[in-house]
Scaffold this active site. Sequence first.
Site, PDB file in Angstrom:
ATOM      1  N   ASP A 106      -4.558   5.240 -15.761  1.00 21.25           N
ATOM      2  CA  ASP A 106      -5.998   4.498 -14.570  1.00 21.25           C
ATOM      3  C   ASP A 106      -5.435   3.879 -13.781  1.00 21.25           C
ATOM      4  O   ASP A 106      -4.826   2.972 -14.061  1.00 21.25           O
ATOM      5  CB  ASP A 106      -5.839   2.963 -15.936  1.00 21.25           C
ATOM      6  CG  ASP A 106      -8.081   2.430 -15.123  1.00 21.25           C
ATOM      7  OD1 ASP A 106      -7.950   2.631 -14.005  1.00 21.25           O
ATOM      8  OD2 ASP A 106      -8.608   2.134 -15.900  1.00 21.25           O
ATOM      9  N   LYS A 115       0.681  -1.231  -0.057  1.00 23.40           N
ATOM     10  CA  LYS A 115      -0.076  -0.304   0.130  1.00 23.40           C
ATOM     11  C   LYS A 115       0.706   1.393   0.271  1.00 23.40           C
ATOM     12  O   LYS A 115       0.512   2.295  -0.300  1.00 23.40           O
ATOM     13  CB  LYS A 115      -1.053   0.030   1.274  1.00 23.40           C
ATOM     14  CG  LYS A 115      -1.806   1.332   1.768  1.00 23.40           C
ATOM     15  CD  LYS A 115      -1.409   1.869   2.090  1.00 23.40           C
ATOM     16  CE  LYS A 115      -2.403   3.228   1.930  1.00 23.40           C
ATOM     17  NZ  LYS A 115      -2.271   4.583   2.353  1.00 23.40           N
TER      18      LYS A 115
HETATM   19  C1  MEV Z   1       1.138   4.593   4.500  1.00 21.57           C
HETATM   20  O1  MEV Z   1      -0.566   4.890   3.694  1.00 21.57           O
HETATM   21  C2  MEV Z   1       2.220   4.160   3.874  1.00 21.57           C
HETATM   22  C3  MEV Z   1       2.061   2.794   5.301  1.00 21.57           C
HETATM   23  O2  MEV Z   1       1.851   2.412   6.293  1.00 21.57           O
HETATM   24  C4  MEV Z   1       2.634   2.187   4.325  1.00 21.57           C
HETATM   25  C5  MEV Z   1       4.336   0.584   5.276  1.00 21.57           C
HETATM   26  O3  MEV Z   1       3.837   0.737   6.302  1.00 21.57           O
HETATM   27  O4  MEV Z   1       5.135   0.955   4.723  1.00 21.57           O
HETATM   28  C6  MEV Z   1       3.494   3.870   6.176  1.00 21.57           C
END
Ligand code: MEV
Length: 444
Positions: free
Chosen positions: A302, A286
Amino acid sequence: MEKNEKEITGFSKMGKREKIAWLAKNFLYASPVEVVKEFAEYWHDNIEAQKLLDGFSENTLTNFPVPFGIAPNFKINDRVYAVPMVIEESSVVAAASNAAKFWLSRGGFKAEVISTRKVGQVHFTYRGDTQKLISFFNSIKEELKQGVKHITTNMEERGGGVVDMELIDFTNLEPDYFQLRAHFETVDSMGANFINSCLEEFGSLLRSKIALSSQFSETEKEIEIVMCILSNYTPECLVHAEVSCKVSELGSFDNDTVTAEEFAYKFERAVNIARIDPYRATTHNKGIMNGIDAVVLATGNDFRAVEACAHTFACRDGVYRSLSECKVENGVFRFWMNFPIAIGTVGGLTSLHPLAKRSLELLGNPNAKQLMEIIVCVGLAQNFGALRSLTTVGIQAGHMKMHLTNILASMQATDEEVAKAKNYFEEKLVSVSAVREFLEKLRT
Ligand code: MEV
């Protein structure tokens, strides 16, 4: 039957104000005049510009502003970029900028496009002799390619087109199900419309050629085309991006309390954890997508397609894993990622959306390969930034500092209060209650 007041026919035919007023009355229970006024505040002053935005979608009421920021100092393949990022999460652009600056003085990012092929599928059913279908398909492959010439000529002139085609027998998994899988090169365009047009043509050509062939029985001729659509899984549209330096060049962390070597091994372990545990891998990826999506959006591409592909790729060996990898070996820190990404720099919104066009201009009007490289480097930088914080000071200090502005806005702080709060929280831990307390004191 009595019609529920929340149901409507002809919504799309209503004018914008009428739509908003109807929604205000039936869903918001608010004054239509007030809601229309609120939505209208985000309309573009320029009527033509608004018309253009409205044309991108359906039933548009207004525009939804999201910050457009810049992460400068991105050195990628020895060229420095100021990268446009569209994202609402407060700390993302700051983290990308910090990571870019960190690597700027350590050789920057290196990226290379490994391959650019995309896949499209004609899913169909056939009841009959499988071998007969396979050899017939092989005998008409060239005719199928010729049959889409009216669609592919322009693309071929630019160096793309239909590269290959195969027939896959899936009848062991789904009765009578076969797939025509075609491989495409779409050069600088994402190519979705091009691929889908070719596929629909392949579907009807295949069906008509079988219907006209004396080799097939009447039952065998009853081919059903279930659907023709590109695949958003593009593992052959792949970029390799990496950063590396001597461990000693990493510097020290956390006010000199963490040495370069300690940091390097802890960082490597953090990546390894995300390679073995899907719970961590999802959050880790993420973080990568924070950077990737922001540039994909800024350039009018996209992001749903990019997201879908990334996560399928992350579990290509059956377990959902980190997309990035790290190795500390022989005194060298290496952090890299192979990332599949299908985007374009022509077609779609890339030149229609005025800010997407500007974003591409900011990046020096890259071709699709260069943009693929830039985007994947930003994803890697974002991941580096997140892991660097997580494995040293923790994520909350930075996050909450960036979030301070949002907290102050939610408490209707004046410009003067904002300035005082920023000053006060420079060296202090930010939390909603701490900010509330600070404002309360200030206001009394
Ligand atoms: C937050 O948007 C993204 C993080 O959680 C990514 C990660 O934990 O590596 C900080």
